[in-house]
Design a protein around this motif. Structure first.
Motif, short mmCIF file in Angstrom:
data_model
loop_
_atom_site.label_atom_id
_atom_site.label_comp_id
_atom_site.label_asym_id
_atom_site.label_seq_id
_atom_site.Cartn_x
_atom_site.Cartn_y
_atom_site.Cartn_z
N TYR A 110 1.73 9.66 -0.10
CA TYR A 110 2.49 9.53 -1.34
C TYR A 110 3.40 10.75 -1.54
O TYR A 110 4.58 10.62 -1.88
N SER A 142 -4.01 11.19 4.53
CA SER A 142 -4.61 10.57 3.34
C SER A 142 -3.53 9.89 2.50
O SER A 142 -2.34 10.21 2.60
N SER A 143 -3.96 8.98 1.65
CA SER A 143 -3.02 8.30 0.75
C SER A 143 -2.28 9.30 -0.13
O SER A 143 -1.09 9.16 -0.38
N GLY A 184 0.84 -1.18 0.00
CA GLY A 184 0.00 0.00 0.00
C GLY A 184 0.89 1.24 0.00
O GLY A 184 2.10 1.16 0.20
N VAL A 185 0.30 2.38 -0.19
CA VAL A 185 1.07 3.62 -0.32
C VAL A 185 1.93 3.91 0.91
O VAL A 185 3.02 4.45 0.81
N ARG A 186 1.49 3.51 2.08
CA ARG A 186 2.20 3.80 3.33
C ARG A 186 3.58 3.13 3.38
O ARG A 186 4.48 3.59 4.04
#
Length: 150
Positions: A104, A99-100, A58-60
């Protein structure tokens, strides 16, 4: 036992990489706690030898240096390992509550969290996972032996 979890996470990634496996989705969600030990799990989509991984983080936990690569690499696993180590130490998710899109942007711009609150040698291992191109899990493992005795 809680203090040895970072060492166990590093050991798990170093081990699979030594066997030619790229996990592809390294994150706390893919470690389980078993009788005081941290165990890496969920290998669906992982790659091995000539088989490319079919899953990504995931982005994290995503490595911003490889954002255009459709298949995760061992280096991507190591970047994500840095996030896992940070989360284990701080007791919260990387960029908690953001937020994603913001996460990012932070990663892309290398706006990483303040690591001055993370104890040495863990701080140095996380820094290398996040910023040193070509950093390998085996390199982190070599530096992490003091963590195993804590």
């Amino acid at each position: 036992m809680l203090f040895s979890w970072p060492y166990q996470a590093i050991s798990a990634i170093a081990y699979i990489h030594s066997r030619g496996i790229v996990h592809g989705d390294v994150g706390l969600h893919n470690f389980i706690h078993d009788d005081g030990r941290l165990i890496l799990c969920e290998f669906a989509g992982s790659g091995m030898d000539v088989l490319l991984p079919t899953i990504g983080t995931g982005v994290r936990h995503a490595n911003p240096r490889h954002s255009q690569n459709p298949h995760p690499t061992a280096e991507d696993d190591v970047f994500a390992l840095g996030a896992v180590l940070y989360e284990l130490d701080r007791g919260k998710r990387l960029f908690e509550g953001q937020s994603s899109r913001d996460i990012y942007r932070h990663l892309r711009d290398q706006e990483l969290p303040d690591l001055s609150v993370v104890p040495v040698p863990l701080r140095h291992i996380i820094e290398k996972c996040w910023t040193l191109p070509g950093c390998r899990a085996g390199d982190a493992l070599a530096e992490s032996s003091p963590l195993s005795s804590q």
